[in-house]
Design an enzyme around this catalytic site. Structure first.
Site, short mmCIF file in Angstrom:
data_model
loop_
_atom_site.label_atom_id
_atom_site.label_comp_id
_atom_site.label_asym_id
_atom_site.label_seq_id
_atom_site.Cartn_x
_atom_site.Cartn_y
_atom_site.Cartn_z
CG ASP A 126 -2.26 0.36 1.09
OD1 ASP A 126 -2.48 1.37 0.40
OD2 ASP A 126 -3.15 -0.33 1.61
CG ASP A 228 -4.72 5.25 0.92
OD1 ASP A 228 -5.61 4.43 1.17
OD2 ASP A 228 -4.66 6.38 1.46
CD GLU A 282 -8.95 4.08 -1.37
OE1 GLU A 282 -8.13 4.98 -1.20
OE2 GLU A 282 -9.76 3.75 -0.51
CG HIS A 348 -8.68 -1.72 4.66
ND1 HIS A 348 -8.49 -1.83 3.29
CD2 HIS A 348 -8.34 -0.44 4.96
CE1 HIS A 348 -8.06 -0.68 2.82
NE2 HIS A 348 -7.96 0.17 3.81
CG ASP A 349 -11.24 1.61 3.69
OD1 ASP A 349 -10.76 1.67 4.84
OD2 ASP A 349 -10.64 2.01 2.68
#
Ligand code: NOJ
Length: 576
Positions: A126, A228, A282, A348-349
Site C-alpha cells: 500500500d 491509496d 484506490e 478493510h474499509d
C-alpha cells in the site's frame, strides 16, 4: 462438378478466414500476469499475532504462509506496514522506509517477502502518498517555519490572507479540512484526519522523494503498489470557493484534480516502467472517462483501478439485485475493449461481505457467502478477496461505542454528541457499516481469542469464532474455505473466467444474476440466486448437455433445459 469444387474451395477459404480472424482475435488479447492473478488482501493488524501483544504482525503472517498458499491465490496485498503513530491504523505514515514497531522489523519483512516468493506468491504494498502522518519528519520540518525547505511539501494557507475557502475533511471531527497551526500562523490541509496532512504534489521534490521511496521497495523485490486515495492527490492550489452543498457531490470537486494524469505518467516512467510490478489505484475518479484515463494501457499510467459503485450499493435496509447487476454490467461494458478493472465486494474499509451482500443468519451464511465468492471469482477483472471472507466471517456488530477502534467513526460519535445528534441511530449504522466489522481478528480456531493472539486483541474477536473458524473448516470438505479453494482452482484452469467476454442473461430477473463468460470458443454460464427463497431463471442456452463445474449445494443435478429453479443462494457454474 465444377460448382462442387468451387463450393469446397469457398468453404475452405471461409474456414481459413475464420481461423485467421480467431488467431488475430487471440493475439489482440493482451495477457498479463496481473490480469490472471487472484489478490488476497491481508489486514496485518488482525491476521496473526506472533508475540502476544494483541496486534497482528509480520512474523504472524510468516507463520501462516502455507495456509495462504493453500488458498490458491497469487498475490497478497498488505495494508500499510510502515512506521506510523496509528491514528488511522497505518494510513498515517511517519517513515515510508521503516516497518511499524508493532509489526516487526525490516528483517521480518525481508523474510516475509522471501517466504511469499518461495511459494510463488507476489506481494503488493500500500502506498499512502496523498498524505503522510503529521509525525513524519517532512511535516515536522514543514510546520517549523514558513521558510523551511520542506514548507512546500504540504499545503499551507497563511492566515494573513484570511481564512481559506472551506474544504471538507472526511475524517475530521468537524469535517473542516483546514487546521490552524499557531506556530506559523497558517492553516494546513487534511482531507483525512488532522494527523494526516495532505502532501503537495505540485512540488517536484516531493514527487521525486515518493518515486525514490517506491523504488526502494521495488528494489527489495515487491511486486506491486496500491495507491491509496491517490485520486485526491492533485489539487487546484488556489483553493477556489466551491458552491454551497458541494460536499454532497464530493467526488466531483475532489477527485482527479489538475495534473493528476501528469503525475501518474511521471510515476509510471520513473517507477512502474522499470520493474515488472502491478499498479492499482484506490478510486476510479468521477466517470468512466476518468477511469479510462488512468488505466488504458496506451496512456502508461496504471494497470487498474477499483471503483466503489459496486460496494456502495449495500444498505442496512437491503439492496436491489437488479441495481447490483446493472452496476457491475455497466462497469464491465465500459471496460470491455480497453482498460482493466478490479472486482471486489469487501476490503478493510467495508463491513463484512456476507453481512452486507449476503445473509449472515446461520441458515444462509454459508450458502450466501459461497455464492458471493462465486460471483467475485467468475467475473471479468482482477479479483481482490478480503481475508476472512474465505471462512464467511461476519460483521461483529458491536453494541457499545467503547468496542469500536475506527478513528473516523469515533470522531463522528464525538461530533454527533457535540451537536446533540441521534446517537442510537449512529450506533445502529455503525453496527452495519463500520469498518471495524471487517477488521476483527482472523478466526483460526476455538482456542482463546480464536487463536489470533495469546494477549488481549487490539479489537475484540467476533463472538462467533467457535462456530466460524479455519481449523473446523479445514476438516469439512464442504466448508466455505474448501469451496473458496475450488473457486480459485476453477479460475486458474478456465481462461474464459479471466479473459472471457461477459454477457448478462435474464436481465430483468430481480433475484437471479445469470451471465456467460466466453473466450476462445469456450463458454461458461454462471447462475447465482441472490435471494433466500427459490428462484427461477430462464436463459437462452439449453443446459442439458452442459457440464457442472461447481455448485455450492452438495447434490446438484444438471438443469434440463433453459429454465432453471435455483435453491436459496444457490450458485452454479456450468460449461456449455
Ligand atoms: C483509504 C484507505 O483504504 C483507508 O483505510 C484510509 O483510512 C484512507 N484511505 C486514508 O488513508
Amino acid at each position: 462438378m465444377k460448382t462442387r469444387i468451387s463450393l469446397a474451395a469457398l468453404i475452405t477459404m471461409m474456414l481459413l478466414v475464420t481461423f485467421s480472424c480467431q488467431q488475430e482475435k487471440k493475439s489482440t488479447i493482451d495477457k498479463k500476469w496481473w490480469k490472471e492473478a487472484i489478490v488476497y488482501q491481508i489486514y496485518p493488524r488482525s491476521f496473526s499475532d506472533s508475540d502476544g501483544d494483541g496486534i497482528g504482525d509480520l512474523k504472524g503472517i510468516i507463520s501462516k504462509l502455507d495456509y495462504i498458499k493453500s488458498l490458491g491465490v497469487d498475490v497478497v496485498w498488505l495494508n500499510p506496514i510502515y512506521s506510523s503513530p496509528n491514528d488511522d491504523n497505518g494510513y498515517d505514515i511517519s517513515d515510508y522506509r521503516a516497518i511499524m514497531k508493532d509489526f516487526g522489523t525490516m528483517e521480518d519483512f525481508d523474510a516475509l517477502l522471501k517466504g511469499m516468493h518461495e511459494r510463488g506468491i507476489k506481494v503488493v504494498m500500500d502506498v499512502v502518498v496523498n498524505h503522510s502522518s503529521d509525525e513524519h519528519e517532512w511535516f515536522k520540518q514543514s510546520r517549523s517555519s514558513r521558510t523551511n525547505p520542506y514548507r512546500d511539501y504540504y499545503h499551507w494557507w497563511n492566515a494573513d490572507k484570511g481564512k481559506p475557502n472551506f474544504r471538507y475533511s472526511l475524517f475530521d471531527i468537524n469535517h473542516d479540512a483546514w487546521k490552524y497551526d499557531s506556530l506559523t500562523d497558517a492553516y494546513y490541509l487534511h482531507y483525512f484526519s488532522r494527523k494526516q496532512p495532505d502532501l503537495n504534489w505540485e512540488n517536484p521534490k516531493l514527487r521525486q522523494e515518493v518515486y525514490a521511496m517506491m523504488k526502494f521497495w521495488a528494489d527489495k523485490g515487491v511486486d506491486g503498489f496500491r495507491l491509496d486515495a491517490f485520486q485526491f492527490a492533485a489539487k487546484d492550489t488556489t483553493f477556489p470557493k466551491f458552491p454551497d452543498g458541494f460536499e454532497k457531490d464530493f467526488m466531483k470537486y475532489y477527485a482527479v484534480g489538475p495534473h493528476l494524469h501528469d503525475y501518474l505518467q511521471e510515476m509510471n516512467k520513473e517507477v512502474f516502467s522499470k520493474y515488472d510490478v502491478m499498479s492499482v489505484a484506490e478510486g476510479a475518479g468521477n466517470s468512466f472517462e476518468d477511469a479510462h484515463n488512468m488505466v488504458d494501457a496506451d496512456r502508461s499510467e496504471l494497470n487498474m483501478a477499483y471503483a466503489f459503485d459496486g460496494v456502495d450499493i449495500a444498505k442496512p435496509q437491503g439492496y436491489s439485485v437488479n441495481h447490483f447487476k446493472e452496476v457491475f454490467s455497466r462497469w464491465d461494458s465500459a471496460f470491455a475493449d480497453k482498460g482493466w478493472l478490479s472486482i471486489f465486494l469487501a476490503n478493510h474499509d467495508q463491513a463484512r461481505m456476507v453481512s452486507r451482500f449476503g445473509n449472515d443468519q446461520p441458515a444462509f451464511r454459508d450458502l450466501s457467502s459461497k455464492m458471493l465468492s462465486t460471483f467475485i471469482m467468475t467475473m471479468r477483472g482482477t479479483p481482490y478477496y478480503y481475508f476472512g471472507d474465505e471462512l464467511g466471517m461476519t460483521n461483529a456488530g458491536f453494541e457499545k461505542i467503547e468496542d469500536y477502534r475506527d478513528m473516523p467513526s469515533l470522531n463522528e460519535y464525538r461530533h454527533q454528541k457535540d451537536i446533540g445528534g441521534d446517537i442510537p441511530k449512529l450506533l445502529e449504522q455503525l453496527k452495519f457499516s463500520c469498518r471495524d466489522n471487517g477488521r476483527t481478528p482472523f478466526q483460526w480456531d476455538t482456542t482463546m481469542n480464536a487463536g489470533f493472539s495469546t494477549g488481549k486483541p487490539w479489537i475484540q474477536v467476533n463472538r462467533n469464532y467457535r462456530t466460524i473458524n479455519q481449523a473446523q473448516q479445514e476438516k469439512d470438505p464442504n466448508s466455505c474455505l474448501n469451496y473458496f479453494r475450488k473457486l480459485t482452482a476453477l479460475r486458474k484452469s478456465h481462461p474464459e473466467l479471466v479473459y472471457g467476454k461477459y454477457a448478462l442473461l435474464d436481465k430483468a430477473n430481480d433475484k437471479v444474476y445469470a451471465y456467460t463468460r466466453e473466450f476462445d470458443g469456450q463458454t461458461v454460464v454462471v447462475l447465482l440466486n441472490f435471494s433466500f427463497t427459490e428462484a427461477e431463471t430462464t436463459i437462452p442456452n439449453d443446459l442439458k448437455n452442459a457440464t457442472l463445474l461447481l455448485s455450492n449445494y452438495g447434490n446438484t443435478a444438471i438443469p434440463q433445459g433453459k429454465t432453471v429453479t435455483l435453491r436459496p443462494y444457490e450458485a452454479m457454474v456450468l460449461k456449455l
